[in-house]
Scaffold this motif. Structure first.
Motif, PDB file in Angstrom:
ATOM      1  N   GLY A  48      31.773  77.866   9.520  1.00  0.00           N
ATOM      2  CA  GLY A  48      31.181  78.925   8.181  1.00  0.00           C
ATOM      3  C   GLY A  48      32.727  78.664   7.333  1.00  0.00           C
ATOM      4  N   GLU A  49      34.025  77.672   8.101  1.00  0.00           N
ATOM      5  CA  GLU A  49      34.231  77.934   7.253  1.00  0.00           C
ATOM      6  C   GLU A  49      34.727  77.052   6.038  1.00  0.00           C
ATOM      7  N   LEU A  50      33.779  75.692   6.099  1.00  0.00           N
ATOM      8  CA  LEU A  50      33.772  74.665   5.611  1.00  0.00           C
ATOM      9  C   LEU A  50      32.922  75.378   4.331  1.00  0.00           C
ATOM     10  N   ASP A  51      32.141  76.632   4.842  1.00  0.00           N
ATOM     11  CA  ASP A  51      30.795  77.091   4.539  1.00  0.00           C
ATOM     12  C   ASP A  51      31.289  77.238   3.130  1.00  0.00           C
ATOM     13  N   ARG A  52      31.600  78.542   3.334  1.00  0.00           N
ATOM     14  CA  ARG A  52      32.831  79.269   2.444  1.00  0.00           C
ATOM     15  C   ARG A  52      33.384  78.790   1.343  1.00  0.00           C
ATOM     16  N   GLN A  53      34.409  77.336   1.680  1.00  0.00           N
ATOM     17  CA  GLN A  53      35.242  76.699   1.204  1.00  0.00           C
ATOM     18  C   GLN A  53      34.452  75.615   0.067  1.00  0.00           C
ATOM     19  N   ALA A  54      33.903  75.209   1.265  1.00  0.00           N
ATOM     20  CA  ALA A  54      33.038  74.249  -0.443  1.00  0.00           C
ATOM     21  C   ALA A  54      32.191  75.123  -1.565  1.00  0.00           C
ATOM     22  N   MET A  55      31.289  76.703  -1.052  1.00  0.00           N
ATOM     23  CA  MET A  55      31.134  78.158  -2.229  1.00  0.00           C
ATOM     24  C   MET A  55      32.532  77.966  -3.418  1.00  0.00           C
ATOM     25  N   ALA A  56      33.606  77.983  -2.246  1.00  0.00           N
ATOM     26  CA  ALA A  56      33.804  78.256  -3.777  1.00  0.00           C
ATOM     27  C   ALA A  56      34.590  77.229  -4.710  1.00  0.00           C
ATOM     28  N   ILE A  57      34.840  76.367  -3.844  1.00  0.00           N
ATOM     29  CA  ILE A  57      34.922  75.013  -5.220  1.00  0.00           C
ATOM     30  C   ILE A  57      33.759  74.919  -5.661  1.00  0.00           C
ATOM     31  N   ALA A  58      32.691  74.607  -4.866  1.00  0.00           N
ATOM     32  CA  ALA A  58      31.158  74.989  -6.300  1.00  0.00           C
ATOM     33  C   ALA A  58      31.265  76.012  -7.457  1.00  0.00           C
ATOM     34  N   ALA A  59      31.877  76.502  -6.557  1.00  0.00           N
ATOM     35  CA  ALA A  59      31.351  77.907  -7.758  1.00  0.00           C
ATOM     36  C   ALA A  59      32.603  77.782  -9.100  1.00  0.00           C
ATOM     37  N   LEU A  60      33.386  77.210  -8.381  1.00  0.00           N
ATOM     38  CA  LEU A  60      34.672  76.803  -9.711  1.00  0.00           C
ATOM     39  C   LEU A  60      34.020  75.849 -10.530  1.00  0.00           C
ATOM     40  N   LEU A  61      33.262  75.280  -9.898  1.00  0.00           N
ATOM     41  CA  LEU A  61      32.688  73.840 -10.933  1.00  0.00           C
ATOM     42  C   LEU A  61      31.893  73.739 -11.229  1.00  0.00           C
ATOM     43  N   GLN A  62      30.635  74.559 -10.388  1.00  0.00           N
ATOM     44  CA  GLN A  62      29.783  75.186 -12.102  1.00  0.00           C
ATOM     45  C   GLN A  62      30.435  76.035 -13.148  1.00  0.00           C
ATOM     46  N   SER A  63      30.984  77.030 -13.015  1.00  0.00           N
ATOM     47  CA  SER A  63      32.061  77.282 -14.466  1.00  0.00           C
ATOM     48  C   SER A  63      32.650  76.544 -14.950  1.00  0.00           C
ATOM     49  N   ARG A  64      32.698  75.019 -14.847  1.00  0.00           N
ATOM     50  CA  ARG A  64      33.519  74.071 -15.436  1.00  0.00           C
ATOM     51  C   ARG A  64      32.395  73.742 -16.592  1.00  0.00           C
ATOM     52  N   ASP A  65      31.339  73.470 -16.012  1.00  0.00           N
ATOM     53  CA  ASP A  65      29.739  72.895 -16.884  1.00  0.00           C
ATOM     54  C   ASP A  65      30.031  71.468 -15.596  1.00  0.00           C
ATOM     55  N   ALA A  66      30.602  71.810 -14.269  1.00  0.00           N
ATOM     56  CA  ALA A  66      30.144  70.784 -13.258  1.00  0.00           C
ATOM     57  C   ALA A  66      29.208  69.708 -13.425  1.00  0.00           C
ATOM     58  N   VAL A  67      27.846  70.818 -13.172  1.00  0.00           N
ATOM     59  CA  VAL A  67      26.519  69.991 -12.606  1.00  0.00           C
ATOM     60  C   VAL A  67      26.250  69.081 -13.664  1.00  0.00           C
ATOM     61  N   GLY A  68      25.809  68.015 -12.200  1.00  0.00           N
ATOM     62  CA  GLY A  68      24.854  66.923 -12.635  1.00  0.00           C
ATOM     63  C   GLY A  68      26.532  65.987 -13.483  1.00  0.00           C
ATOM     64  N   LYS A  69      27.338  66.429 -13.160  1.00  0.00           N
ATOM     65  CA  LYS A  69      27.902  65.383 -13.678  1.00  0.00           C
ATOM     66  C   LYS A  69      29.437  64.345 -12.677  1.00  0.00           C
ATOM     67  N   PRO A  70      30.087  63.622 -12.775  1.00  0.00           N
ATOM     68  CA  PRO A  70      30.766  63.087 -12.049  1.00  0.00           C
ATOM     69  C   PRO A  70      32.067  63.643 -11.619  1.00  0.00           C
ATOM     70  N   ALA A  71      32.566  63.530 -11.183  1.00  0.00           N
ATOM     71  CA  ALA A  71      34.003  64.164 -11.073  1.00  0.00           C
ATOM     72  C   ALA A  71      35.144  63.264  -9.546  1.00  0.00           C
ATOM     73  N   LEU A  72      36.398  62.662  -9.348  1.00  0.00           N
ATOM     74  CA  LEU A  72      36.812  62.264  -9.025  1.00  0.00           C
ATOM     75  C   LEU A  72      37.790  63.046  -7.639  1.00  0.00           C
ATOM     76  N   LEU A  73      37.578  62.249  -6.214  1.00  0.00           N
ATOM     77  CA  LEU A  73      38.221  62.899  -5.785  1.00  0.00           C
ATOM     78  C   LEU A  73      38.540  62.471  -4.828  1.00  0.00           C
ATOM     79  N   LEU A  74      40.390  62.316  -5.461  1.00  0.00           N
ATOM     80  CA  LEU A  74      41.569  61.733  -4.955  1.00  0.00           C
ATOM     81  C   LEU A  74      42.803  63.265  -4.159  1.00  0.00           C
ATOM     82  N   HIS A  75      41.733  62.847  -2.971  1.00  0.00           N
ATOM     83  CA  HIS A  75      42.523  64.259  -1.800  1.00  0.00           C
ATOM     84  C   HIS A  75      43.047  62.667  -0.604  1.00  0.00           C
ATOM     85  N   PRO A  76      44.143  63.175  -0.171  1.00  0.00           N
ATOM     86  CA  PRO A  76      44.981  62.560   0.814  1.00  0.00           C
ATOM     87  C   PRO A  76      44.127  62.708   2.180  1.00  0.00           C
ATOM     88  N   PRO A  77      43.688  61.807   3.051  1.00  0.00           N
ATOM     89  CA  PRO A  77      43.086  61.845   4.126  1.00  0.00           C
ATOM     90  C   PRO A  77      43.401  63.514   4.276  1.00  0.00           C
TER      91      PRO A  77
END
Length: 326
Positions: A48-77
C-alpha cells in the motif's frame, strides 16, 4: 501478516496492474525491507505504501510532461529507488536505471546514456543530489537536465495521479550494458517481456507466497532488479535488500540476513559464493540458521562447479538444504 494471495490469482498485463492488485488486496503486507549498513532493518515498505508513493511520483512526472519520455534514475540502492522506478511505470515514463556516478571517472557512461536516450530529466534523492550535481558540474551538455528528488514529493499528489494507457507492448524501461568494454548499449524492455520472464522464473524457482528473498545485488539491471525486486512482487512474498557495498565490506551480512529473515531464495554471481567460502569464519557460521534457504541461484558471470560444491558443503552445518540453480 500471512499472505494468502498467490501470484496464480493475478492476471495482469502490466507491472502497474500487478502492484495495484497487491496494494488493493494486500495493502499491509510487507513488500520490501532495506537493511541500512547491511544489518539494521528499519526501512520498510508495504504494498500500500509503495503504491501511494509511486502514484505521487507519477503525478509529478505527468505534470512535467514526462509521459512517454525517458527519465534517468540515479538513486543509491534503497527503497527510494524502488518507489522511483514504479513511479516512472505509473506515469508511463520510460525508466532508465543507472549506477549513480561516484566521481568524474565514471561520468562517461552516464554521458553516453544521456546522449543515447536524449533524457531531459534525472531522478534521485535529496541526500544524493549535491554529490551528483558536483559530478555533472563541468559538463556543459548536462546543464539543461531537470533534477527531481523523488523522496521530497508531497504525498498528497497521489490523489492527482492519472492511470496511464499501457499494455503488454508498452515500454517499461531501458536496460543498459555496463559499458566496461564499449559504449553502453540500451535494451528496450516491455511490460510483456518482464511478465513473461517472471512467469518463467515462477515455473523454475518453485517459490510460493510464503517465500522470502534476500538480495544485495545492484538494483539497476536484471539480477538485482528483476530477480531481487520484481520477482518477489510477482509472487507476492517479501524481499530484504542491502547495498552491494554492505556485502562486499562484510560478506557475512548476506548470510546473516538470510538467517535472520528466514529467507528461502537468494541469487548472486559466482564470486559472492567464493567470498563466503573464504571470508566467513567457523564462529560466524555457528550463528547461522539457513534451514529455510532452499534455492540458490548463480549467474551473471562464469560459474565454477567447485565453488558451489564447496559452498554447499561448508554451510551444510548451518541447516542448509540448498537446491542450486546454475
Amino acid at each position: 501478516m500471512t499472505n494468502n494471495v498467490s501470484a496464480q490469482s493475478v492476471d495482469t498485463s502490466t507491472l502497474v496492474e500487478l502492484l495495484r492488485y497487491r496494494a488493493i488486496h494486500q495493502p499491509e503486507q510487507h513488500a520490501y525491507t532495506f537493511l541500512r549498513q547491511g544489518e539494521s532493518g528499519d526501512a520498510h515498505l508495504t504494498y500500500g505504501e509503495l503504491d501511494r508513493q509511486a502514484m505521487a511520483i507519477a503525478a509529478l512526472l505527468q505534470s512535467r510532461d514526462a509521459v512517454g519520455k525517458p527519465a534517468l534514475l540515479l538513486h543509491p540502492p534503497g527503497l527510494e529507488y524502488i518507489a522511483a522506478f514504479f513511479g516512472c511505470l505509473y506515469a508511463g515514463t520510460i525508466a532508465v536505471p543507472a549506477y549513480p556516478p561516484r566521481s568524474a571517472r565514471t561520468m562517461p557512461r552516464i554521458q553516453a546514456i544521456v546522449a543515447d536516450t536524449q533524457a531531459k530529466m534525472v531522478l534521485s534523492t535529496a541526500e544524493a543530489l549535491s554529490d551528483l550535481q558536483r559530478c555533472f558540474a563541468h559538463l556543459p551538455e548536462m546543464e539543461s537536465l531537470e533534477w527531481v528528488t523523488t523522496n521530497t514529493i508531497p504525498a498528497h499528489l497521489a490523489d492527482e495521479w492519472r492511470k496511464p494507457e499501457l499494455d503488454r507492448d508498452s515500454l517499461a524501461f531501458l536496460q543498459y550494458t555496463s559499458g566496461s568494454t564499449a559504449l553502453p548499449k540500451g535494451v528496450m524492455i516491455t511490460h510483456g517481456n518482464l511478465l513473461h520472464n517472471l512467469w518463467l522464473m515462477k515455473q523454475h524457482c518453485e517459490q510460493t507466497s510464503e517465500s522470502h528473498m534476500v538480495s544485495w545485488l545492484p538494483p539497476y539491471h536484471d539480477m538485482g532488479l528483476i530477480g531481487g525486486i520484481l520477482f518477489p512482487l510477482y509472487e507476492g512474498f517479501p524481499s530484504t535488500l542491502m547495498s552491494p557495498l554492505a556485502f562486499l565490506q562484510q560478506p557475512f551480512r548476506w548470510l546473516q540476513a538470510i538467517s535472520n529473515s528466514g529467507a528461502t531464495i537468494s541469487v548472486a554471481p559466482n564470486f559472492a559464493y567464493d567470498l563466503c567460502n573464504r571470508k566467513i569464519t567457523a564462529e560466524q557460521r555457528a550463528t547461522l540458521d539457513l534451514s529455510r534457504w532452499t534455492l540458490i541461484a548463480n549467474g551473471a558471470e562464469p560459474i565454477r562447479d567447485e565453488t558451489m560444491k564447496r559452498f554447499v558443503e561448508t554451510f551444510a552445518a548451518c541447516g542448509s538444504v540448498l537446491r542450486p540453480i546454475l
